[in-house]
Design an enzyme around this catalytic site. Structure first.
Site, mmCIF file in Angstrom:
data_model
loop_
_atom_site.group_PDB
_atom_site.id
_atom_site.type_symbol
_atom_site.label_atom_id
_atom_site.label_comp_id
_atom_site.label_asym_id
_atom_site.label_seq_id
_atom_site.Cartn_x
_atom_site.Cartn_y
_atom_site.Cartn_z
ATOM 1 N N HIS A 142 4.761 0.542 -10.688
ATOM 2 C CA HIS A 142 5.253 0.428 -9.068
ATOM 3 C C HIS A 142 5.772 -0.689 -8.546
ATOM 4 O O HIS A 142 6.692 -1.169 -8.117
ATOM 5 C CB HIS A 142 4.015 1.104 -8.400
ATOM 6 N N GLU A 143 4.635 -1.735 -9.172
ATOM 7 C CA GLU A 143 4.797 -3.167 -8.635
ATOM 8 C C GLU A 143 5.906 -3.798 -9.341
ATOM 9 O O GLU A 143 7.044 -4.705 -8.747
ATOM 10 C CB GLU A 143 3.569 -4.176 -8.989
ATOM 11 N N HIS A 146 9.206 -2.858 -7.587
ATOM 12 C CA HIS A 146 9.543 -3.654 -6.555
ATOM 13 C C HIS A 146 10.240 -4.903 -6.916
ATOM 14 O O HIS A 146 11.219 -5.378 -6.357
ATOM 15 C CB HIS A 146 8.038 -3.951 -5.695
ATOM 16 N N GLU A 218 8.755 1.639 -0.581
ATOM 17 C CA GLU A 218 7.651 2.137 -1.406
ATOM 18 C C GLU A 218 8.086 3.548 -2.015
ATOM 19 O O GLU A 218 7.739 3.519 -3.267
ATOM 20 C CB GLU A 218 6.497 2.481 -0.459
#
Length: 302
Positions: A142-143, A146, A218
């Site tokens: 997930h990071e 980003h 997100e």
């Protein structure tokens, strides 16, 4: 799997671009109105803004890590964490970011940096201890999403414009007060009132727009994690585990890291009831529903 295989969500990217454009237009109008009524010089203001932009652009990752109390760790200090990140970076075709650890029992993680080549991923000791390895991997993916989406830079730019608006308000207000409190037309409204109204409207609209960008990013990062790992159910499990653990942590401890909520994978403010319009993250239920839809599309059981 190459980065283009999971890439950016076109719909979300378009919304982020549109929202960023509206935010930029808002601040341009804000500056024009203030300069029109206060007569503050352009040259000095441009120099100040350029200096702040330069500083924030090149130091944003260091500032974020320092604000969270994160310490960069080498491979010999956290070999398993480095192995995880390297494996995910290979899948996503991303350069390996710096890896940092935050010594706190609060389970969370965040990414920062102006580009994939100048990025960092930080996890807390609480997250590493409380989550299963596959859940930690989903959070790291997930990071990394980003970073791949470059939305950390968008948030940095958005925050920079908000800071400029605050600076312009302060300078313009002082200028108006020292100039006698009225514009060129002595019968018109006092300058301090014009500045107050414009600054309040600008702050209110920018507050909503920045949080809109934050919610969009997100969803995109959740999707990226699901497609990098191929197991959206692991991120679903991680989000639920992080949320439930945060609910058990004393408010005093949560307040110490509240300043990083916009960057965390799960904000520590989930204990409070807030209207979605003012949230910097989507509601957990909507994130889980979106991931469940992706899982069905991938033929996975969520």
């Amino acid at each position: 799997m190459k980065r283009k295989s999971f890439g950016r969500d076109a719909g979300l990217s378009l919304r982020m671009l549109l929202t960023s454009g509206l935010l930029g237009l808002l601040y341009v109008l804000f500056a024009v109105v203030l300069f029109q009524f206060t007569g503050v010089g352009w040259i000095g203001m441009i120099v100040i803004i350029a200096a702040i932009a330069f500083f924030q652009y090149f130091t944003s990752d260091k500032l974020a890590l320092a604000a969270a109390g994160a310490k960069v760790v080498e491979r010999d200090q956290a070999p398993e964490l480095h192995d995880m990140v390297e494996r995910l970076c290979a899948l996503a075709d991303l350069p390996k970011p710096r890896i940092a650890i935050v010594d706190t029992d609060i389970p969370n993680a965040f990414a920062t940096g102006r580009s994939p080549k100048h990025a960092a991923v930080a996890v807390t000791t609480g997250l590493w201890r409380r989550l299963e390895p596959q859940e930690v991997e989903a959070v790291l993916a997930h990071e990394l999403s980003h970073i791949a989406n470059r939305d950390v830079l968008i948030m940095t730019v958005a925050s920079f414009f908000a800071m400029c608006a605050a600076l312009l308000t302060r300078i313009s207000m002082y200028s108006g007060m020292l100039g006698g409190g009225r514009g060129r037309d002595s019968n018109g409204p006092p300058i301090w009132l014009i500045v107050l109204v414009v600054s309040v409207v600008t702050y209110a609209l920018s507050y909503v727009l920045i949080r809109t960008i934050s919610r969009y990013r997100e969803y995109a990062a959740d999707r990226g994690s699901a497609l990098i790992t191929g197991a959206p159910e692991h991120l679903m499990s991680a989000l639920q585990r992080i949320s439930s653990n945060i609910m058990q942590i004393p408010d005093r401890d949560l307040r110490e890291v509240a300043g990083m909520n916009a960057f965390f994978i799960v904000p520590t403010s989930i204990k409070r009831r807030t209207a979605e319009l003012f949230m910097d993250h989507p509601p957990l239920e909507k994130r889980l529903a979106a991931l469940e839809k992706i899982a069905r599309e991938m033929g996975r059981a969520a």
